[in-house]
Scaffold this motif. Structure first.
Motif, PDB file in Angstrom:
ATOM      1  N   MET A  26      61.231  -5.580  28.054  1.00  0.00           N
ATOM      2  CA  MET A  26      62.425  -6.124  28.660  1.00  0.00           C
ATOM      3  C   MET A  26      63.437  -6.396  27.554  1.00  0.00           C
ATOM      4  SD  MET A  26      62.862  -9.670  30.772  1.00  0.00           S
ATOM      5  CE  MET A  26      62.238  -8.985  32.278  1.00  0.00           C
ATOM      6  N   PRO A  27      64.663  -5.947  27.693  1.00  0.00           N
ATOM      7  CA  PRO A  27      65.689  -6.217  26.684  1.00  0.00           C
ATOM      8  C   PRO A  27      65.933  -7.715  26.559  1.00  0.00           C
ATOM      9  CG  PRO A  27      66.425  -4.517  28.196  1.00  0.00           C
ATOM     10  CD  PRO A  27      65.149  -5.085  28.744  1.00  0.00           C
ATOM     11  N   PHE A  28      66.255  -8.140  25.364  1.00  0.00           N
ATOM     12  CA  PHE A  28      66.471  -9.552  25.087  1.00  0.00           C
ATOM     13  C   PHE A  28      67.956  -9.830  25.005  1.00  0.00           C
ATOM     14  CE2 PHE A  28      67.174 -12.978  22.027  1.00  0.00           C
ATOM     15  CZ  PHE A  28      66.443 -13.998  22.617  1.00  0.00           C
ATOM     16  N   THR A  29      68.409 -10.815  25.766  1.00  0.00           N
ATOM     17  CA  THR A  29      69.799 -11.242  25.725  1.00  0.00           C
ATOM     18  C   THR A  29      69.827 -12.760  25.758  1.00  0.00           C
ATOM     19  OG1 THR A  29      70.488  -9.290  26.960  1.00  0.00           O
ATOM     20  CG2 THR A  29      72.034 -11.115  26.885  1.00  0.00           C
ATOM     21  N   LYS A  30      70.652 -13.346  24.904  1.00  0.00           N
ATOM     22  CA  LYS A  30      70.800 -14.781  24.913  1.00  0.00           C
ATOM     23  C   LYS A  30      72.231 -15.102  24.516  1.00  0.00           C
ATOM     24  CE  LYS A  30      68.390 -18.950  23.670  1.00  0.00           C
ATOM     25  NZ  LYS A  30      67.218 -19.514  23.006  1.00  0.00           N
ATOM     26  N   GLU A  31      72.858 -15.996  25.270  1.00  0.00           N
ATOM     27  CA  GLU A  31      74.239 -16.374  24.984  1.00  0.00           C
ATOM     28  C   GLU A  31      74.283 -17.807  24.481  1.00  0.00           C
ATOM     29  OE1 GLU A  31      77.013 -15.611  28.116  1.00  0.00           O
ATOM     30  OE2 GLU A  31      76.100 -13.684  28.599  1.00  0.00           O
ATOM     31  N   TYR A  32      75.222 -18.069  23.601  1.00  0.00           N
ATOM     32  CA  TYR A  32      75.426 -19.404  23.061  1.00  0.00           C
ATOM     33  C   TYR A  32      76.866 -19.814  23.303  1.00  0.00           C
ATOM     34  CZ  TYR A  32      71.069 -18.583  20.543  1.00  0.00           C
ATOM     35  OH  TYR A  32      69.770 -18.325  20.223  1.00  0.00           O
ATOM     36  N   ASP A  33      77.077 -21.073  23.626  1.00  0.00           N
ATOM     37  CA  ASP A  33      78.422 -21.634  23.766  1.00  0.00           C
ATOM     38  C   ASP A  33      78.564 -22.650  22.644  1.00  0.00           C
ATOM     39  OD1 ASP A  33      80.907 -22.308  24.678  1.00  0.00           O
ATOM     40  OD2 ASP A  33      80.194 -23.500  26.385  1.00  0.00           O
ATOM     41  N   LEU A  34      79.171 -22.231  21.549  1.00  0.00           N
ATOM     42  CA  LEU A  34      79.242 -23.054  20.349  1.00  0.00           C
ATOM     43  C   LEU A  34      80.656 -23.533  20.091  1.00  0.00           C
ATOM     44  CD1 LEU A  34      77.112 -20.794  17.970  1.00  0.00           C
ATOM     45  CD2 LEU A  34      76.333 -22.755  19.312  1.00  0.00           C
ATOM     46  N   ALA A  35      80.731 -24.747  19.576  1.00  0.00           N
ATOM     47  CA  ALA A  35      82.016 -25.275  19.120  1.00  0.00           C
ATOM     48  C   ALA A  35      82.268 -24.776  17.701  1.00  0.00           C
ATOM     49  CB  ALA A  35      81.986 -26.800  19.151  1.00  0.00           C
ATOM     50  N   ARG A  36      83.521 -24.777  17.301  1.00  0.00           N
ATOM     51  CA  ARG A  36      83.876 -24.322  15.960  1.00  0.00           C
ATOM     52  C   ARG A  36      83.065 -25.100  14.922  1.00  0.00           C
ATOM     53  NH1 ARG A  36      88.550 -21.752  13.687  1.00  0.00           N
ATOM     54  NH2 ARG A  36      89.301 -21.621  15.810  1.00  0.00           N
ATOM     55  N   GLY A  37      82.430 -24.359  14.011  1.00  0.00           N
ATOM     56  CA  GLY A  37      81.650 -24.975  12.945  1.00  0.00           C
ATOM     57  C   GLY A  37      80.205 -25.272  13.322  1.00  0.00           C
ATOM     58  N   GLU A  38      79.867 -25.143  14.586  1.00  0.00           N
ATOM     59  CA  GLU A  38      78.498 -25.392  15.029  1.00  0.00           C
ATOM     60  C   GLU A  38      77.613 -24.209  14.619  1.00  0.00           C
ATOM     61  OE1 GLU A  38      76.416 -27.030  19.130  1.00  0.00           O
ATOM     62  OE2 GLU A  38      78.482 -26.347  19.160  1.00  0.00           O
ATOM     63  N   VAL A  39      76.383 -24.494  14.216  1.00  0.00           N
ATOM     64  CA  VAL A  39      75.459 -23.471  13.736  1.00  0.00           C
ATOM     65  C   VAL A  39      74.189 -23.505  14.574  1.00  0.00           C
ATOM     66  CG1 VAL A  39      74.084 -22.707  11.762  1.00  0.00           C
ATOM     67  CG2 VAL A  39      76.349 -23.670  11.386  1.00  0.00           C
ATOM     68  N   VAL A  40      73.664 -22.321  14.872  1.00  0.00           N
ATOM     69  CA  VAL A  40      72.393 -22.212  15.581  1.00  0.00           C
ATOM     70  C   VAL A  40      71.420 -21.474  14.676  1.00  0.00           C
ATOM     71  CG1 VAL A  40      71.205 -21.175  17.551  1.00  0.00           C
ATOM     72  CG2 VAL A  40      73.450 -22.212  17.865  1.00  0.00           C
ATOM     73  N   ASP A  41      70.237 -22.025  14.542  1.00  0.00           N
ATOM     74  CA  ASP A  41      69.182 -21.384  13.763  1.00  0.00           C
ATOM     75  C   ASP A  41      68.044 -21.101  14.721  1.00  0.00           C
ATOM     76  OD1 ASP A  41      67.563 -20.441  11.746  1.00  0.00           O
ATOM     77  OD2 ASP A  41      67.002 -22.430  11.025  1.00  0.00           O
ATOM     78  N   GLU A  42      67.724 -19.836  14.896  1.00  0.00           N
ATOM     79  CA  GLU A  42      66.694 -19.467  15.860  1.00  0.00           C
ATOM     80  C   GLU A  42      65.817 -18.372  15.286  1.00  0.00           C
ATOM     81  OE1 GLU A  42      66.194 -18.416  20.538  1.00  0.00           O
ATOM     82  OE2 GLU A  42      68.009 -19.333  19.786  1.00  0.00           O
ATOM     83  N   GLU A  43      64.530 -18.465  15.572  1.00  0.00           N
ATOM     84  CA  GLU A  43      63.581 -17.452  15.126  1.00  0.00           C
ATOM     85  C   GLU A  43      63.208 -16.585  16.318  1.00  0.00           C
ATOM     86  OE1 GLU A  43      59.025 -17.417  13.679  1.00  0.00           O
ATOM     87  OE2 GLU A  43      60.341 -18.819  12.634  1.00  0.00           O
ATOM     88  N   ILE A  44      63.247 -15.266  16.112  1.00  0.00           N
ATOM     89  CA  ILE A  44      62.899 -14.325  17.169  1.00  0.00           C
ATOM     90  C   ILE A  44      61.721 -13.491  16.685  1.00  0.00           C
ATOM     91  CG2 ILE A  44      63.689 -12.369  18.546  1.00  0.00           C
ATOM     92  CD1 ILE A  44      66.543 -13.433  18.141  1.00  0.00           C
ATOM     93  N   GLN A  45      60.695 -13.400  17.518  1.00  0.00           N
ATOM     94  CA  GLN A  45      59.543 -12.577  17.176  1.00  0.00           C
ATOM     95  C   GLN A  45      59.541 -11.334  18.057  1.00  0.00           C
ATOM     96  OE1 GLN A  45      55.967 -14.884  17.408  1.00  0.00           O
ATOM     97  NE2 GLN A  45      56.614 -16.285  15.814  1.00  0.00           N
ATOM     98  N   PHE A  46      59.390 -10.186  17.420  1.00  0.00           N
ATOM     99  CA  PHE A  46      59.367  -8.918  18.131  1.00  0.00           C
ATOM    100  C   PHE A  46      57.937  -8.409  18.230  1.00  0.00           C
ATOM    101  CE2 PHE A  46      63.605  -9.187  16.351  1.00  0.00           C
ATOM    102  CZ  PHE A  46      64.398  -8.829  17.423  1.00  0.00           C
ATOM    103  N   ARG A  47      57.611  -7.823  19.365  1.00  0.00           N
ATOM    104  CA  ARG A  47      56.320  -7.180  19.542  1.00  0.00           C
ATOM    105  C   ARG A  47      56.520  -5.669  19.427  1.00  0.00           C
ATOM    106  NH1 ARG A  47      54.501  -7.744  24.912  1.00  0.00           N
ATOM    107  NH2 ARG A  47      56.628  -8.222  25.450  1.00  0.00           N
ATOM    108  N   PRO A  48      55.623  -4.994  18.733  1.00  0.00           N
ATOM    109  CA  PRO A  48      55.756  -3.533  18.650  1.00  0.00           C
ATOM    110  C   PRO A  48      55.530  -2.895  20.019  1.00  0.00           C
ATOM    111  CG  PRO A  48      53.725  -4.264  17.584  1.00  0.00           C
ATOM    112  CD  PRO A  48      54.465  -5.497  18.006  1.00  0.00           C
ATOM    113  N   ILE A  49      56.209  -1.796  20.242  1.00  0.00           N
ATOM    114  CA  ILE A  49      56.037  -1.042  21.488  1.00  0.00           C
ATOM    115  C   ILE A  49      54.846  -0.113  21.305  1.00  0.00           C
ATOM    116  CG2 ILE A  49      57.067   0.710  22.987  1.00  0.00           C
ATOM    117  CD1 ILE A  49      59.806  -0.435  22.157  1.00  0.00           C
TER     118      ILE A  49
END
Length: 92
Positions: A1-24
């Motif tokens: 399944m394709p991965f999509t994620k949206e963020y609504d950030l204010a100016r200067g706001e930072v998001v740190d996220e870890e994404i793990q991929f599984r091999p096909i």
């Protein structure tokens, strides 16, 4: 399944996220007529059919040849949406 994620950030706001991929992973199921043909998958020859093999995601080059017949060339793709690829080739 394709991965999509949206963020609504204010100016200067930072998001740190870890994404793990599984091999096909998937499989190829290839059959050829006439039986005495040679089929290669990325250059690896097979002479008995059907060929069933487990593979990783990606593109695979198929070539089928036999003296007196027109050579067949094909590219098959194993993807998340199509993990099992089945083909039946008939040489003329």
């Amino acid at each position: 399944m394709p991965f999509t994620k949206e963020y609504d950030l204010a100016r200067g706001e930072v998001v740190d996220e870890e994404i793990q991929f599984r091999p096909i992973s998937g499989s190829l199921k290839l059959d050829v007529r006439p039986q005495a043909a040679t089929l290669t998958v990325d250059g690896k020859p097979f002479q008995s059919f059907p060929v069933v093999m487990d593979v990783g995601g990606g593109e695979y080059q198929i070539k089928i040849s036999k003296s007196g017949y027109q050579t067949i060339e094909d590219i098959v793709r194993v993807t998340f949406d199509q993990s099992v690829v089945e083909r039946q080739y008939k040489m003329i």
